[in-house]
Scaffold this active site. Structure first.
Site, PDB file in Angstrom:
ATOM      1  N   ASP A  68      17.228  85.362 -39.749  1.00 49.18           N
ATOM      2  CA  ASP A  68      15.858  86.390 -39.119  1.00 49.18           C
ATOM      3  C   ASP A  68      16.841  87.617 -39.716  1.00 49.18           C
ATOM      4  O   ASP A  68      18.010  88.297 -39.164  1.00 49.18           O
ATOM      5  CB  ASP A  68      14.647  86.251 -38.055  1.00 49.18           C
ATOM      6  CG  ASP A  68      13.940  86.907 -37.930  1.00 49.18           C
ATOM      7  OD1 ASP A  68      13.701  87.927 -38.472  1.00 49.18           O
ATOM      8  OD2 ASP A  68      13.361  86.213 -36.224  1.00 49.18           O
ATOM      9  N   GLU A  83       4.827  84.351 -36.471  1.00 46.01           N
ATOM     10  CA  GLU A  83       6.090  84.822 -35.725  1.00 46.01           C
ATOM     11  C   GLU A  83       5.958  86.208 -34.853  1.00 46.01           C
ATOM     12  O   GLU A  83       6.449  85.586 -33.764  1.00 46.01           O
ATOM     13  CB  GLU A  83       7.483  84.960 -36.163  1.00 46.01           C
ATOM     14  CG  GLU A  83       8.188  84.471 -35.359  1.00 46.01           C
ATOM     15  CD  GLU A  83       9.116  86.182 -35.478  1.00 46.01           C
ATOM     16  OE1 GLU A  83      10.543  86.446 -34.486  1.00 46.01           O
ATOM     17  OE2 GLU A  83       8.097  87.535 -35.637  1.00 46.01           O
TER      18      GLU A  83
END
Length: 391
Positions: A237, A190
């Protein structure tokens, strides 16, 4: 034109109706009996979290070790889950032309005897890689703690799923049209290696979304591709700092946001959120003091018109969103102050908040999967003086 617009709007709402109807609340007793994490989130020795709290840049030894931690967990504790590794590779701005490997872990639990492509799934998602810089960066909120939360949620609902599907089979109702599965996606790559661009970020998510879009299930399947099988993509997240504020980013999944917010309210009212100023352990120390204002993680449940600003935060959901997947993005705004700083480590986590998120995600998953009545009866033992609970 006005009539046409109204009809199109109605069709859009009807398209969301099956998902909304699929969600059913669990009882207070079930919420109170959800498994607690025990010491699993201890930053030094916790079985779930501690092994992730290390540098784990994609393609490095740390990344491989953390991936093995995930595999060992599922193989040992959740043997009914199907594990897949989706591999890709890419050069990066710092790899000097060499290919860097990216490995996504897909853990899936579907109803027994379900045909390929016949199960719609709740996908719970986090990334497990950490940033290349600053040197030694841990990424506790980003996203070691979210990964551990998903592991806890998967383990917490696993036996209830088994009991539900066994009961359906015994009653001869295992061929119901509505078949729901659960998927944990732990994504690699990511983080940007140098600076965030469309090509230097989301390496694993881009590869997986592209592969699943072009992988076709058998012709008679309910869902055309694995991508179509995702009923809701819930991305966690930057979670683990105290006092987060989570907006509702997408109007089409605001109904799901509201369900999670309702679960949060109920957990707080039941005294089950350890970070709450009104948790029994704190109230016991404040004799004769009125109840304090209850802070909320999910603050936008009442929002109906306007204020949806999904897409401005670049994250692993974007390659899926671009392909039509419904996304519930659980990320604070503003970001925690430790974001992308060397201080984003275990010592700067608020472990009570981490445990609260784990409990909330578990509750949301239990309700999505319609698991009321399938959890083992548990006795909640409280110490009145401290208010501490052990499950």
């Amino acid at each position: 034109m006005e009539l046409l617009a109204a009809l199109l709007g109605l069709l859009g709402l009807l398209g969301l109706l099956p998902l909304a109807l699929a969600y059913s609340s669990v009882s207070d007793a079930t919420l109170e009996g959800l498994p607690g994490p025990g010491t699993d989130f201890d930053i030094h020795s916790g079985a779930l979290l501690a092994p992730i709290l290390r540098p784990r840049v994609s393609g490095t030894e740390g990344s491989t070790a953390v991936l093995q931690h995930f595999l060992d967990f599922f193989k040992k504790e959740l043997p009914e889950w199907r594990l897949e590794l989706q591999n890709s590779s890419s050069t990066t701005p710092t790899s000097n032309g060499k290919l860097v490997p990216f490995v996504n872990l897909i853990a899936t639990r579907d109803p027994p005897n379900a045909g390929i492509g016949d199960v719609g799934r709740l996908a719970l998602v986090a990334h497990y890689d950490s940033k290349l810089e600053p040197a030694g960066f841990i990424g506790a909120i980003d996203s070691a703690a979210p990964c551990a939360m998903l592991m806890h949620a998967a383990r917490s609902v696993d036996k209830a799923l088994t009991k539900k599907w066994a009961a359906m089979a015994a009653e001869g109702t295992d061929d119901l049209e509505e078949k729901k599965g659960l998927q944990i996606l732990l994504l690699d790559g990511e983080e940007a290696f140098k600076s965030w661009t469309d090509t230097d970020s989301l390496y694993g998510a881009r590869a997986l979304a592209e592969e699943w879009e072009s992988t076709f299930n058998p012709a008679a399947s309910t869902y055309k591709t694995p991508l179509d099988s995702i009923d809701l993509f819930v991305l966690l997240d930057l979670l683990g700092s105290r006092g987060p504020t989570i907006p509702s980013y997408y109007k089409t999944t605001h109904w799901a946001y509201k369900h999670m917010a309702q679960a949060e309210h109920r957990l707080r009212d039941l005294g089950l959120f350890k970070s709450s100023p009104n948790h029994p352990s704190r109230v016991a120390k404040r004799a004769n003091e009125n109840k304090r204002t209850e802070p909320l993680f999910l603050t936008a449940a009442a929002q109906e018109d306007g204020g949806f600003f999904g897409g401005y935060i670049a994250d692993d959901h974007l390659p899926f969103l671009a392909r039509g997947v419904e996304v519930l993005h659980i990320i604070p705004s503003p970001f925690p102050h430790v974001w992308h700083d060397i201080t984003d480590d275990g010592e700067h986590l608020d472990v009570e908040t981490v445990e609260d998120w784990a409990r909330l995600v578990t509750a949301f998953t239990a309700e999505w999967m319609d698991l009321e009545g399938f959890f083992d009866a548990r006795t909640k033992q409280k110490t009145e003086v401290t208010g501490k609970s052990e499950l």
